[in-house]
Structures are given as C-alpha cells and as structure tokens.
Design a protein around this motif. Sequence first.
Motif, mmCIF file in Angstrom:
data_model
loop_
_atom_site.group_PDB
_atom_site.id
_atom_site.type_symbol
_atom_site.label_atom_id
_atom_site.label_comp_id
_atom_site.label_asym_id
_atom_site.label_seq_id
_atom_site.Cartn_x
_atom_site.Cartn_y
_atom_site.Cartn_z
ATOM 1 N N LEU A 131 0.838 -1.205 0.000
ATOM 2 C CA LEU A 131 0.000 0.000 0.000
ATOM 3 C C LEU A 131 0.870 1.252 0.000
ATOM 4 O O LEU A 131 1.893 1.308 0.663
ATOM 5 C CB LEU A 131 -0.937 0.008 1.209
ATOM 6 C CG LEU A 131 -2.019 -1.066 1.224
ATOM 7 C CD1 LEU A 131 -2.779 -1.028 2.547
ATOM 8 C CD2 LEU A 131 -2.978 -0.892 0.059
ATOM 9 N N ASN A 132 0.437 2.245 -0.751
ATOM 10 C CA ASN A 132 1.151 3.525 -0.819
ATOM 11 C C ASN A 132 0.103 4.628 -0.811
ATOM 12 O O ASN A 132 -0.658 4.731 -1.762
ATOM 13 C CB ASN A 132 1.998 3.578 -2.083
ATOM 14 C CG ASN A 132 2.786 4.862 -2.223
ATOM 15 O OD1 ASN A 132 2.823 5.677 -1.323
ATOM 16 N ND2 ASN A 132 3.410 5.050 -3.371
ATOM 17 N N PRO A 133 0.017 5.388 0.265
ATOM 18 C CA PRO A 133 0.950 5.448 1.394
ATOM 19 C C PRO A 133 0.751 4.275 2.352
ATOM 20 O O PRO A 133 -0.305 3.656 2.381
ATOM 21 C CB PRO A 133 0.591 6.766 2.078
ATOM 22 C CG PRO A 133 -0.855 6.971 1.773
ATOM 23 C CD PRO A 133 -1.053 6.386 0.397
ATOM 24 N N GLN A 134 1.783 3.984 3.136
ATOM 25 C CA GLN A 134 1.717 2.930 4.130
ATOM 26 C C GLN A 134 0.723 3.317 5.220
ATOM 27 O O GLN A 134 0.683 4.470 5.649
ATOM 28 C CB GLN A 134 3.094 2.705 4.769
ATOM 29 C CG GLN A 134 4.028 1.904 3.903
ATOM 30 C CD GLN A 134 3.623 0.451 3.851
ATOM 31 O OE1 GLN A 134 3.645 -0.245 4.856
ATOM 32 N NE2 GLN A 134 3.245 -0.008 2.673
ATOM 33 N N PRO A 135 -0.101 2.365 5.663
ATOM 34 C CA PRO A 135 -1.095 2.655 6.704
ATOM 35 C C PRO A 135 -0.464 2.676 8.094
ATOM 36 O O PRO A 135 -0.508 1.707 8.822
ATOM 37 C CB PRO A 135 -2.094 1.509 6.555
ATOM 38 C CG PRO A 135 -1.289 0.388 5.983
ATOM 39 C CD PRO A 135 -0.228 1.020 5.134
ATOM 40 N N ASN A 136 0.154 3.787 8.465
ATOM 41 C CA ASN A 136 0.901 3.893 9.706
ATOM 42 C C ASN A 136 0.109 4.671 10.751
ATOM 43 O O ASN A 136 0.187 5.893 10.839
ATOM 44 C CB ASN A 136 2.253 4.569 9.443
ATOM 45 C CG ASN A 136 3.147 4.546 10.650
ATOM 46 O OD1 ASN A 136 2.725 4.195 11.756
ATOM 47 N ND2 ASN A 136 4.390 4.929 10.456
ATOM 48 N N LEU A 137 -0.682 3.945 11.554
ATOM 49 C CA LEU A 137 -1.481 4.592 12.606
ATOM 50 C C LEU A 137 -0.615 5.300 13.640
ATOM 51 O O LEU A 137 -0.966 6.379 14.113
ATOM 52 C CB LEU A 137 -2.334 3.553 13.335
ATOM 53 C CG LEU A 137 -3.651 3.173 12.698
ATOM 54 C CD1 LEU A 137 -4.317 2.070 13.503
ATOM 55 C CD2 LEU A 137 -4.557 4.366 12.596
ATOM 56 N N LYS A 138 0.509 4.680 13.988
ATOM 57 C CA LYS A 138 1.360 5.249 15.030
ATOM 58 C C LYS A 138 1.838 6.650 14.673
ATOM 59 O O LYS A 138 2.047 7.478 15.542
ATOM 60 C CB LYS A 138 2.558 4.345 15.297
ATOM 61 C CG LYS A 138 2.187 3.037 15.951
ATOM 62 C CD LYS A 138 3.396 2.160 16.162
ATOM 63 C CE LYS A 138 2.993 0.828 16.753
ATOM 64 N NZ LYS A 138 4.134 -0.068 16.893
ATOM 65 N N ALA A 139 1.990 6.908 13.365
ATOM 66 C CA ALA A 139 2.491 8.214 12.932
ATOM 67 C C ALA A 139 1.453 9.319 13.081
ATOM 68 O O ALA A 139 1.808 10.486 13.146
ATOM 69 C CB ALA A 139 2.956 8.135 11.475
ATOM 70 N N VAL A 140 0.173 8.967 13.141
ATOM 71 C CA VAL A 140 -0.869 10.009 13.164
ATOM 72 C C VAL A 140 -1.795 9.961 14.368
ATOM 73 O O VAL A 140 -2.477 10.937 14.656
ATOM 74 C CB VAL A 140 -1.742 9.947 11.879
ATOM 75 C CG1 VAL A 140 -0.916 10.187 10.651
ATOM 76 C CG2 VAL A 140 -2.498 8.637 11.779
ATOM 77 N N ILE A 141 -1.838 8.848 15.078
ATOM 78 C CA ILE A 141 -2.879 8.648 16.096
ATOM 79 C C ILE A 141 -2.864 9.703 17.202
ATOM 80 O O ILE A 141 -3.913 10.100 17.690
ATOM 81 C CB ILE A 141 -2.812 7.213 16.677
ATOM 82 C CG1 ILE A 141 -4.141 6.828 17.292
ATOM 83 C CG2 ILE A 141 -1.709 7.082 17.693
ATOM 84 C CD1 ILE A 141 -5.245 6.669 16.319
ATOM 85 N N GLU A 142 -1.706 10.184 17.574
ATOM 86 C CA GLU A 142 -1.665 11.169 18.653
ATOM 87 C C GLU A 142 -1.979 12.581 18.166
ATOM 88 O O GLU A 142 -2.370 13.433 18.952
ATOM 89 C CB GLU A 142 -0.306 11.118 19.363
ATOM 90 C CG GLU A 142 -0.146 9.812 20.142
ATOM 91 C CD GLU A 142 1.113 9.759 20.980
ATOM 92 O OE1 GLU A 142 1.611 10.830 21.364
ATOM 93 O OE2 GLU A 142 1.581 8.648 21.254
ATOM 94 N N ASP A 143 -1.845 12.822 16.851
ATOM 95 C CA ASP A 143 -2.076 14.158 16.303
ATOM 96 C C ASP A 143 -3.492 14.374 15.798
ATOM 97 O O ASP A 143 -3.886 15.501 15.532
ATOM 98 C CB ASP A 143 -1.100 14.426 15.143
ATOM 99 C CG ASP A 143 0.341 14.466 15.617
ATOM 100 O OD1 ASP A 143 0.573 14.827 16.792
ATOM 101 O OD2 ASP A 143 1.224 14.123 14.822
ATOM 102 N N ILE A 144 -4.263 13.317 15.657
ATOM 103 C CA ILE A 144 -5.611 13.427 15.113
ATOM 104 C C ILE A 144 -6.621 13.455 16.264
ATOM 105 O O ILE A 144 -6.470 12.727 17.246
ATOM 106 C CB ILE A 144 -5.880 12.281 14.111
ATOM 107 C CG1 ILE A 144 -7.131 12.527 13.291
ATOM 108 C CG2 ILE A 144 -5.914 10.938 14.783
ATOM 109 C CD1 ILE A 144 -7.285 11.588 12.106
#
Length: 175
Positions: A102-115
Amino acid sequence: MKPFTAIACAACLAIAAGVGTATFFFGGVFSVAASERDPALVNWALVHVREASITRHATDQPPMSLDDASVVQGGAQAYASLGCQSCHGGLGVKPARFSQGLNPQPNLKAVIEDITPPELFWVLKNGIKMTGMPSFGTGKDPVPDAELWSVTAFLKRVPSLSSDDLAKWTAAHHG
C-alpha cells in the motif's frame, strides 16, 4: 511601464507553471504506480489537502465518554472484527502481507496522537480516497456510529494500553 512589465512577467510565469503542471499530471509523466513514491511536492500537497479536508468535515462529537473502559474494550473487539489489523496490525499482530504494497503505508502510530477523536471518527466512517482506507459508515451494511466511536476510543488509547489488556479484549471477541 515597469508595473506592467512585472504583471506581464508574473502572468507568463503563472501560465507556464499551469501548463507544466497539466503536462506533468495529464500527460502521463506522473506515475500512479503504488510501487513508486510520490515526488516530495506531490506528497506535501496530498497530505495538506487530506488534513484540511478531514479538519473541515469532522464535525461530529462523541455520543458517549471515550474514556469509559467498556467503550474502549468494545472498540478493541470491533477493531479486530472489522479487519483493521490486516492493514494496521496491532499489539502482537503484524499487518497482512498485502499491506506492504500500500502507498501510502497505513501507519497509525504516525498520526494517532495528532488526530482528534472527531477527525478519527470521520476517517473511519468516510474512508480516504486513493489510500486503501475504506469507508465503514457507508455501503449495504454500514457499521453503526456507536461502534465506530468505540473504535475511535480504542485507537486514541492504544499508545497507553498494555499488551495484556489488548490480548484479553481481542481474545474475548474471538472466544
């Protein structure tokens, strides 16, 4: 005459930029292959368009307390039953092999604290075009809002959850 020259120069540059951009995208120069990373400028634009859109449309507020342990536990179970682990993985669970492409990679850790919770709920309910993130709130069998809010509660708590809690909650679903 100088102000006219500056305006004419700016107009010519704008037209050239427009033609160049159109050629890049509509002329087939831009590759839509998932195996290729987007150019930095395209990636920057896509991220900012996505963030602005989500912020603008995420207006729903949770109908329950997202700190309630039973809501968080229900969200952990829903996360497992909806198949979220296939793309995003979980504590002790690796994402499925297909998610590597998948592109972009489904990286929850990169966004979970900012959303914010309303933004996360909106993403779960509506999905995100051209990312592989499906809409769970539409279709023939939409997931009820209360269940999506419970997944939201769970995801916002993931950074502080223990592996034991997650294993117990998701095992309760499978058992």
